[in-house]
Scaffold this motif. Sequence first.
Motif, mmCIF file in Angstrom:
data_model
loop_
_atom_site.group_PDB
_atom_site.id
_atom_site.type_symbol
_atom_site.label_atom_id
_atom_site.label_comp_id
_atom_site.label_asym_id
_atom_site.label_seq_id
_atom_site.Cartn_x
_atom_site.Cartn_y
_atom_site.Cartn_z
ATOM 1 N N SER A 224 0.826 -1.197 0.000
ATOM 2 C CA SER A 224 0.000 0.000 0.000
ATOM 3 C C SER A 224 0.865 1.253 0.000
ATOM 4 O O SER A 224 0.388 2.328 0.307
ATOM 5 N N ALA A 225 2.127 1.116 -0.320
ATOM 6 C CA ALA A 225 3.093 2.224 -0.409
ATOM 7 C C ALA A 225 3.330 2.918 0.923
ATOM 8 O O ALA A 225 3.760 4.057 0.946
ATOM 9 N N GLU A 226 3.052 2.268 2.031
ATOM 10 C CA GLU A 226 3.328 2.857 3.339
ATOM 11 C C GLU A 226 4.826 2.850 3.625
ATOM 12 O O GLU A 226 5.264 3.474 4.570
ATOM 13 N N CYS A 227 5.585 2.118 2.835
ATOM 14 C CA CYS A 227 7.031 2.048 3.041
ATOM 15 C C CYS A 227 7.781 2.887 2.007
ATOM 16 O O CYS A 227 8.954 2.674 1.764
ATOM 17 N N GLU A 228 7.079 3.855 1.422
ATOM 18 C CA GLU A 228 7.720 4.712 0.422
ATOM 19 C C GLU A 228 8.839 5.517 1.066
ATOM 20 O O GLU A 228 8.697 6.065 2.156
ATOM 21 N N VAL A 229 9.978 5.555 0.405
ATOM 22 C CA VAL A 229 11.115 6.359 0.847
ATOM 23 C C VAL A 229 11.617 7.152 -0.351
ATOM 24 O O VAL A 229 11.308 6.833 -1.500
ATOM 25 N N HIS A 230 12.396 8.179 -0.074
ATOM 26 C CA HIS A 230 13.019 8.961 -1.133
ATOM 27 C C HIS A 230 14.520 8.749 -1.028
ATOM 28 O O HIS A 230 15.105 8.928 0.046
ATOM 29 N N ILE A 231 15.120 8.359 -2.132
ATOM 30 C CA ILE A 231 16.533 8.003 -2.143
ATOM 31 C C ILE A 231 17.315 9.056 -2.899
ATOM 32 O O ILE A 231 16.905 9.495 -3.980
ATOM 33 N N ALA A 232 18.459 9.450 -2.336
ATOM 34 C CA ALA A 232 19.312 10.449 -2.966
ATOM 35 C C ALA A 232 19.754 9.975 -4.347
ATOM 36 O O ALA A 232 19.966 8.781 -4.577
ATOM 37 N N ASN B 101 7.381 10.453 -8.316
ATOM 38 C CA ASN B 101 8.569 11.190 -7.913
ATOM 39 C C ASN B 101 9.766 10.315 -8.267
ATOM 40 O O ASN B 101 9.826 9.154 -7.863
ATOM 41 N N LYS B 102 10.726 10.841 -9.005
ATOM 42 C CA LYS B 102 11.835 9.997 -9.471
ATOM 43 C C LYS B 102 12.718 9.490 -8.334
ATOM 44 O O LYS B 102 13.478 8.551 -8.514
ATOM 45 N N HIS B 103 12.622 10.063 -7.154
ATOM 46 C CA HIS B 103 13.416 9.610 -6.007
ATOM 47 C C HIS B 103 12.665 8.601 -5.143
ATOM 48 O O HIS B 103 13.220 8.072 -4.199
ATOM 49 N N SER B 104 11.393 8.369 -5.449
ATOM 50 C CA SER B 104 10.574 7.470 -4.645
ATOM 51 C C SER B 104 10.858 6.014 -4.982
ATOM 52 O O SER B 104 10.941 5.633 -6.146
ATOM 53 N N ARG B 105 10.987 5.220 -3.944
ATOM 54 C CA ARG B 105 11.086 3.761 -4.062
ATOM 55 C C ARG B 105 10.325 3.167 -2.894
ATOM 56 O O ARG B 105 10.106 3.824 -1.881
ATOM 57 N N VAL C 50 21.871 7.285 1.537
ATOM 58 C CA VAL C 50 21.041 8.254 2.246
ATOM 59 C C VAL C 50 19.610 8.133 1.722
ATOM 60 O O VAL C 50 19.376 8.204 0.518
ATOM 61 N N VAL C 51 18.674 7.938 2.651
ATOM 62 C CA VAL C 51 17.254 7.855 2.301
ATOM 63 C C VAL C 51 16.479 8.812 3.194
ATOM 64 O O VAL C 51 16.882 9.093 4.321
ATOM 65 N N ALA C 52 15.384 9.327 2.664
ATOM 66 C CA ALA C 52 14.500 10.185 3.446
ATOM 67 C C ALA C 52 13.185 9.456 3.642
ATOM 68 O O ALA C 52 12.626 8.902 2.697
#
Length: 164
Positions: free
Chosen positions: A97-105, A133-137, A152-154
């Motif tokens: 459900s995309a609850e683990c979405e992170v943004h990666i440098a 978002n191109k940084h989303s994984r 580094v992840v946000a």
Amino acid sequence: MAVVNLRRLASQISRNPSLSHSFRATIARSSASSVTSSTPTSSAKVSDRIVNLFAIDPDGHKRGVIGLSGQTLLKALTNHGLIDPASHRLEEIDACSAECEVHIAQEWLEKLPPPTYDEQYVLKRNSRARVLNKHSRLGCQVVLTPELQGMVVAVPEPKPWDIP
């Protein structure tokens, strides 16, 4: 102790001619493998599997995160309290459900395999603007490797429907 007992059993079985040849061979192989597995090897060290990461929490604080090679990024982040484990019980893309979405440098995105079609679909489906978002994984789809040492992840803020 167990190895000694297994060796003793193997020698007794090998002396018994009424047992089949394949059964005796199986016992001999298992006793040999238990001897080799009981001796420590350098590749079995947990310290060789450690991957140190940095996570930016929703408040903007940089935190050190330790994961293991072969483990998902989601598992490492939940172990450090950055993602609620109850929000993502399964690490399968079909139940995601995309609850683990992170943004990666950006420099680390290039070291990851590209997202699968399913991962992109889940991210687009759950984004507010329906634009990826191109940084989303998805943290459940990123498997840690030694090459990701220092990544580094946000961790973004929870979506409004996730806030109690």
